[in-house]
Design an enzyme around this catalytic site. Sequence first.
Site, PDB file in Angstrom:
ATOM      1  N   GLY A   1      18.368-105.341 -31.393  1.00 51.53           N
ATOM      2  CA  GLY A   1      19.221-106.264 -30.657  1.00 51.53           C
ATOM      3  C   GLY A   1      18.857-106.385 -29.191  1.00 51.53           C
ATOM      4  O   GLY A   1      18.969-107.457 -28.616  1.00 51.53           O
ATOM      5  N   PHE A   2      18.397-105.302 -28.595  1.00 49.35           N
ATOM      6  CA  PHE A   2      18.129-105.320 -27.150  1.00 49.35           C
ATOM      7  C   PHE A   2      16.880-104.515 -26.817  1.00 49.35           C
ATOM      8  O   PHE A   2      16.612-103.499 -27.453  1.00 49.35           O
ATOM      9  CB  PHE A   2      19.326-104.730 -26.383  1.00 49.35           C
ATOM     10  CG  PHE A   2      20.579-105.529 -26.565  1.00 49.35           C
ATOM     11  CD1 PHE A   2      20.864-106.607 -25.728  1.00 49.35           C
ATOM     12  CD2 PHE A   2      21.460-105.227 -27.598  1.00 49.35           C
ATOM     13  CE1 PHE A   2      22.012-107.367 -25.909  1.00 49.35           C
ATOM     14  CE2 PHE A   2      22.609-105.990 -27.793  1.00 49.35           C
ATOM     15  CZ  PHE A   2      22.896-107.052 -26.949  1.00 49.35           C
ATOM     16  N   GLY A   3      16.181-104.971 -25.777  1.00 46.63           N
ATOM     17  CA  GLY A   3      15.098-104.185 -25.234  1.00 46.63           C
ATOM     18  C   GLY A   3      15.646-103.112 -24.316  1.00 46.63           C
ATOM     19  O   GLY A   3      16.848-103.088 -24.006  1.00 46.63           O
ATOM     20  N   GLY A   4      14.771-102.215 -23.898  1.00 43.53           N
ATOM     21  CA  GLY A   4      15.143-101.237 -22.884  1.00 43.53           C
ATOM     22  C   GLY A   4      16.011-100.078 -23.345  1.00 43.53           C
ATOM     23  O   GLY A   4      16.590 -99.375 -22.523  1.00 43.53           O
TER      24      GLY A   4
ATOM     25  N   SER B   1       5.985-107.301 -26.669  1.00 41.49           N
ATOM     26  CA  SER B   1       7.134-108.012 -27.238  1.00 41.49           C
ATOM     27  C   SER B   1       7.641-109.050 -26.251  1.00 41.49           C
ATOM     28  O   SER B   1       8.065-108.719 -25.139  1.00 41.49           O
ATOM     29  CB  SER B   1       8.259-107.025 -27.570  1.00 41.49           C
ATOM     30  OG  SER B   1       9.423-107.755 -27.925  1.00 41.49           O
TER      31      SER B   1
ATOM     32  N   HIS C   1       9.411-111.012 -35.962  1.00 43.65           N
ATOM     33  CA  HIS C   1      10.401-110.055 -36.450  1.00 43.65           C
ATOM     34  C   HIS C   1      11.745-110.769 -36.534  1.00 43.65           C
ATOM     35  O   HIS C   1      12.358-111.060 -35.508  1.00 43.65           O
ATOM     36  CB  HIS C   1      10.441-108.874 -35.455  1.00 43.65           C
ATOM     37  CG  HIS C   1      11.467-107.836 -35.733  1.00 43.65           C
ATOM     38  ND1 HIS C   1      11.831-106.888 -34.788  1.00 43.65           N
ATOM     39  CD2 HIS C   1      12.207-107.566 -36.835  1.00 43.65           C
ATOM     40  CE1 HIS C   1      12.748-106.097 -35.298  1.00 43.65           C
ATOM     41  NE2 HIS C   1      13.012-106.488 -36.530  1.00 43.65           N
TER      42      HIS C   1
ATOM     43  N   ASP D   1       9.109 -99.965 -33.144  1.00 49.37           N
ATOM     44  CA  ASP D   1       9.628-101.007 -32.254  1.00 49.37           C
ATOM     45  C   ASP D   1      10.876-100.480 -31.558  1.00 49.37           C
ATOM     46  O   ASP D   1      11.884-100.221 -32.210  1.00 49.37           O
ATOM     47  CB  ASP D   1       9.952-102.241 -33.109  1.00 49.37           C
ATOM     48  CG  ASP D   1      10.406-103.444 -32.316  1.00 49.37           C
ATOM     49  OD1 ASP D   1      10.402-103.399 -31.076  1.00 49.37           O
ATOM     50  OD2 ASP D   1      10.778-104.446 -32.961  1.00 49.37           O
ATOM     51  N   GLY D   2      10.763-100.331 -30.244  1.00 43.61           N
ATOM     52  CA  GLY D   2      11.913 -99.902 -29.451  1.00 43.61           C
ATOM     53  C   GLY D   2      11.663 -98.597 -28.725  1.00 43.61           C
ATOM     54  O   GLY D   2      11.360 -97.576 -29.345  1.00 43.61           O
ATOM     55  N   GLY D   3      11.717 -98.653 -27.395  1.00 42.01           N
ATOM     56  CA  GLY D   3      11.573 -97.429 -26.609  1.00 42.01           C
ATOM     57  C   GLY D   3      10.167 -96.846 -26.636  1.00 42.01           C
ATOM     58  O   GLY D   3       9.996 -95.637 -26.457  1.00 42.01           O
TER      59      GLY D   3
ATOM     60  N   MET E   1      16.628-113.365 -33.014  1.00 46.18           N
ATOM     61  CA  MET E   1      17.960-112.760 -33.201  1.00 46.18           C
ATOM     62  C   MET E   1      19.010-113.854 -33.337  1.00 46.18           C
ATOM     63  O   MET E   1      19.000-114.826 -32.575  1.00 46.18           O
ATOM     64  CB  MET E   1      18.320-111.902 -31.989  1.00 46.18           C
ATOM     65  CG  MET E   1      17.293-110.840 -31.668  1.00 46.18           C
ATOM     66  SD  MET E   1      17.842-109.864 -30.256  1.00 46.18           S
ATOM     67  CE  MET E   1      16.416-108.804 -30.025  1.00 46.18           C
TER      68      MET E   1
ATOM     69  N   MET F   1      12.357 -99.331 -37.203  1.00 44.00           N
ATOM     70  CA  MET F   1      12.987 -99.545 -35.893  1.00 44.00           C
ATOM     71  C   MET F   1      13.281 -98.193 -35.254  1.00 44.00           C
ATOM     72  O   MET F   1      13.890 -97.318 -35.880  1.00 44.00           O
ATOM     73  CB  MET F   1      14.293-100.332 -36.044  1.00 44.00           C
ATOM     74  CG  MET F   1      14.119-101.801 -36.391  1.00 44.00           C
ATOM     75  SD  MET F   1      13.105-102.736 -35.230  1.00 44.00           S
ATOM     76  CE  MET F   1      14.012-102.547 -33.694  1.00 44.00           C
TER      77      MET F   1
ATOM     78  N   GLY G   1       7.947-103.712 -25.308  1.00 43.98           N
ATOM     79  CA  GLY G   1       8.571-104.744 -24.496  1.00 43.98           C
ATOM     80  C   GLY G   1       8.538-104.360 -23.038  1.00 43.98           C
ATOM     81  O   GLY G   1       7.631-104.757 -22.278  1.00 43.98           O
TER      82      GLY G   1
ATOM     83  N   HIS H   1       4.350-109.778 -30.432  1.00 38.90           N
ATOM     84  CA  HIS H   1       5.558-109.551 -31.248  1.00 38.90           C
ATOM     85  C   HIS H   1       6.670-110.472 -30.754  1.00 38.90           C
ATOM     86  O   HIS H   1       6.962-110.513 -29.560  1.00 38.90           O
ATOM     87  CB  HIS H   1       5.958-108.080 -31.100  1.00 38.90           C
ATOM     88  CG  HIS H   1       7.101-107.646 -31.944  1.00 38.90           C
ATOM     89  ND1 HIS H   1       6.972-107.297 -33.279  1.00 38.90           N
ATOM     90  CD2 HIS H   1       8.416-107.481 -31.651  1.00 38.90           C
ATOM     91  CE1 HIS H   1       8.148-106.931 -33.752  1.00 38.90           C
ATOM     92  NE2 HIS H   1       9.051-107.032 -32.790  1.00 38.90           N
TER      93      HIS H   1
ATOM     94  N   MET I   1      15.430-110.831 -37.019  1.00 41.54           N
ATOM     95  CA  MET I   1      16.674-110.048 -37.051  1.00 41.54           C
ATOM     96  C   MET I   1      17.806-111.033 -37.306  1.00 41.54           C
ATOM     97  O   MET I   1      18.636-111.308 -36.437  1.00 41.54           O
ATOM     98  CB  MET I   1      16.858-109.303 -35.725  1.00 41.54           C
ATOM     99  CG  MET I   1      15.915-108.109 -35.607  1.00 41.54           C
ATOM    100  SD  MET I   1      15.810-107.498 -33.919  1.00 41.54           S
ATOM    101  CE  MET I   1      14.518-108.570 -33.334  1.00 41.54           C
TER     102      MET I   1
ATOM    103  N   ASP J   1      10.672-111.551 -31.269  1.00 43.70           N
ATOM    104  CA  ASP J   1      11.953-111.091 -31.805  1.00 43.70           C
ATOM    105  C   ASP J   1      12.942-112.238 -31.930  1.00 43.70           C
ATOM    106  O   ASP J   1      13.419-112.768 -30.930  1.00 43.70           O
ATOM    107  CB  ASP J   1      12.559-110.052 -30.858  1.00 43.70           C
ATOM    108  CG  ASP J   1      11.836-108.730 -30.931  1.00 43.70           C
ATOM    109  OD1 ASP J   1      11.674-108.210 -32.047  1.00 43.70           O
ATOM    110  OD2 ASP J   1      11.433-108.225 -29.871  1.00 43.70           O
TER     111      ASP J   1
HETATM  112  C1  DX5 Z   1      14.640-104.743 -30.176  1.00 40.82           C
HETATM  113  C2  DX5 Z   1      13.397-105.570 -30.394  1.00 40.82           C
HETATM  114  C3  DX5 Z   1      12.201-105.046 -29.701  1.00 40.82           C
HETATM  115  C4  DX5 Z   1      12.274-105.009 -28.197  1.00 40.82           C
HETATM  116  C5  DX5 Z   1      11.728-103.698 -27.756  1.00 40.82           C
HETATM  117  O1  DX5 Z   1      15.661-105.195 -31.015  1.00 40.82           O
HETATM  118  O2  DX5 Z   1      13.109-105.649 -31.784  1.00 40.82           O
HETATM  119  O3  DX5 Z   1      11.005-105.696 -30.119  1.00 40.82           O
HETATM  120  O4  DX5 Z   1      11.559-106.045 -27.573  1.00 40.82           O
HETATM  121  O5  DX5 Z   1      11.930-103.566 -26.392  1.00 40.82           O
HETATM  122  P1  DX5 Z   1      11.570-102.235 -25.581  1.00 40.82           P
HETATM  123  O6  DX5 Z   1      10.107-101.997 -25.759  1.00 40.82           O
HETATM  124  O7  DX5 Z   1      11.961-102.580 -24.190  1.00 40.82           O
HETATM  125  O8  DX5 Z   1      12.390-101.111 -26.160  1.00 40.82           O
HETATM  126 ZN    ZN Z   2      11.073-106.412 -32.676  1.00 36.34          ZN
END
Ligand code: DX5
Ligand code: ZN
Length: 224
Positions: free
Chosen positions: A147-150, A11, A69, A181-183, A40, A142, A203, A36, A71, A38
């Site tokens: 909204g955020f990575g990590g 991502s 993606h 997607d996420g974590g 936003m 999801m 990501g 991927h 959002m 994102d």
């Molecule tokens: C979150 C994004 C993800 C994000 C995932 O809103 O849609 O694609 O990049 O990040 P990680 O892998 O760090 O959770």
């Molecule tokens: Zn995404």
Amino acid sequence: MEPHPSLILPSLLAADWGHVTHEVKRAEQAGARWLHLDVMDGTFVDNISFGPQMVQTVRKNTGLYLDVHLMIHRADHYLERFIKAGANNITIHVEADYDTSVAETLKRIRAAGLHAGIALRPHTPFSAALPYVQDIDLLLIMTVVPGFGGQPFMEAETMPKLAEARDHRDANGLSYHLEVDGGIYTHTAPIAKKHGANLFVCGTSAFGHADMGQAMHDLAASVA
Ligand code: DX5
Ligand code: ZN
């Protein structure tokens, strides 16, 4: 190709945006086939990332499959710009607002020759996807609040829904990919695979890794 191959999708959200072209090459060299992206809007989600111009910049620098993606609200209003920018798949959220509708937007994505996906936030039930399952190539579950990575993987809230989506697909002769997607890390990806996922968006665990080739190898091995 088998119908639902397991793929690791880096991502771009977690890449170094000061060196985007280099980061895209890093993903290619690490073995990625899909990337991927994102998008936003600061309204549908509480963060602002990038728009069609970034998609176009990435497209100019790679032949990788671009999984976009959205959002955002009003994806139908902005759709042509993402199509022109060179997306291969466009995923839209069922919870967002549209000038027209989710169904109409999916129809336009596919009429343009792209693949189309819908996404569900962690607390949106699978039933919200049911009206569209005949018309999608991909269903994104999801595994964090978008909204955020990590953020940490929301296993209890999302894995039963993922399994429900897989069972519905398999019982009804449908064919959509199931994406999470996420974590996603080497310890969570196998849990998602067990519940039906085959596309794993990574990501932090991919771009965030100094040795991305090793990271992608380990992630792929965890779902092989
Ligand atoms: C979150 C994004 C993800 C994000 C995932 O809103 O849609 O694609 O990049 O990040 P990680 O892998 O760090 O959770
Ligand atoms: Zn995404």
